[in-house]
Design a protein around this motif. Structure first.
Motif, PDB file in Angstrom:
ATOM      1  N   GLU A 162       0.818  -1.218   0.000  1.00 30.34           N
ATOM      2  CA  GLU A 162       0.000   0.000   0.000  1.00 30.34           C
ATOM      3  C   GLU A 162       0.860   1.280   0.000  1.00 30.34           C
ATOM      4  N   PRO A 163       1.862   1.413   0.904  1.00 35.12           N
ATOM      5  CA  PRO A 163       2.680   2.643   0.892  1.00 35.12           C
ATOM      6  C   PRO A 163       3.447   2.827  -0.418  1.00 35.12           C
ATOM      7  N   ASP A 164       3.995   1.722  -0.952  1.00 36.77           N
ATOM      8  CA  ASP A 164       4.711   1.811  -2.232  1.00 36.77           C
ATOM      9  C   ASP A 164       3.770   2.259  -3.332  1.00 36.77           C
ATOM     10  N   PHE A 165       2.538   1.757  -3.282  1.00 35.33           N
ATOM     11  CA  PHE A 165       1.560   2.125  -4.297  1.00 35.33           C
ATOM     12  C   PHE A 165       1.250   3.624  -4.227  1.00 35.33           C
ATOM     13  N   GLU A 166       1.040   4.128  -2.994  1.00 36.63           N
ATOM     14  CA  GLU A 166       0.737   5.562  -2.835  1.00 36.63           C
ATOM     15  C   GLU A 166       1.870   6.409  -3.406  1.00 36.63           C
TER      16      GLU A 166
END
Ligand SMILES: [Cu+2]
Length: 274
Positions: free
Chosen positions: A261-265
């Motif tokens: 999720e953080p990498d995606f953001e």
């Protein structure tokens, strides 16, 4: 004398054909059992369900194939020309009825067993919490659009399509201002993703082997499909076009990038900045 050599010829040809059939069965079986040229491992439960259906189909058709080919090899050898006269056989109604019924039962049975996986993709809609991403196929690439912070896609119209605006977002629509258009399909792992498939020209086929997900994109239609990727399966997967859509068809591929999720953001913010 002529008859004797004829007999020898028949035996040699029959033996060669029977041996060929046995080898043919052996090689085919080896290719399937050893999974040479097989799919890469599935990355979600839908993929594994499709694999189970594949396996059921292969076992049933495999047994029929082996039985039929080995039976043929035996018949070719056993009933080779031996100087006798061919006999006329009337046929057997009982046998006809039996194998026709067996075929119907097998086909319908496989259809019923496979319907769960199929319905999951086509009849069950994605949960409301799913992340919606638009996929547009055009000769010859895939374009992805994220609705941005407002969660609403801007209006699109063909007349706005150009180099810098490949999906034709209406510049006057405020909902379109924060839309993010990318050439890579970035998704967060574990999250349900709903794709809205479109095409700008001809029929294209969206396919990711690891998802076992294949859906055509048709001009004039918006076709939804949904999927998720299991936690731990982050990575890059190939998106291919499976419809022969024109001269550049073989170049029409993109990447499904599965991230935490953080990498995606971070990735999405980066794409937006570009
Ligand atoms: Cu295509």
């Amino acid at each position: 004398m002529a008859e004797r050599s004829g007999q020898r010829g028949s035996a040699a040809v029959a033996a060669a054909l029977a041996i060929f059939l046995v080898l043919f069965v052996g090689v085919t079986l080896y290719i399937f059992v050893m999974k040479i040229w097989w799919y890469p491992p599935a990355i979600n439960d839908f993929g594994r369900e499709i694999d189970a259906q594949f396996a059921r189909t292969f076992v049933i058709t495999g047994i029929s194939f082996i039985g039929a080919q080995l039976g043929l090899a035996w018949v070719v050898w056993r009933y080779r020309a031996n100087g006798g006269r061919a006999k006329y056989v009337e046929g057997n109604n009982t046998l006809e009825a039996v194998w026709t019924t067996a075929t119907v039962v097998l086909f319908v049975g496989l259809g019923i067993m496979g319907r769960t996986a199929w319905a999951q993709l086509h009849f069950e809609s994605a949960p409301p919490s799913a992340m919606v991403i638009e996929v547009t196929g055009k000769q010859f690439n895939w374009i992805f659009r994220y609705p941005g912070k407002d969660g609403v896609f801007g209006r699109t119209e063909a007349k706005y399509v150009d180099e810098t605006n490949p999906v034709g977002i209406d510049p006057k629509d405020p909902a379109g201002q924060d839309d993010v258009v990318t050439l890579t399909l970035g998704v967060p792992v574990g999250r349900e993703i709903k794709l809205l498939e479109k095409s700008q020209d001809v029929t294209h086929g969206f396919f990711v082997r690891e998802l076992r997900l294949k859906q055509d994109a048709l001009p004039g239609m918006i076709i939804p499909v949904h999927f998720h990727v299991d936690p731990g399966k982050e990575g890059d997967y190939e998106i291919a076009c499976t419809q022969l859509c024109g001269s550049g068809h073989q170049r029409m591929r993109a990447t499904l990038k599965v991230m935490t999720e953080p990498d995606f953001e971070k990735w999405l913010a980066n794409e937006k900045a570009d």
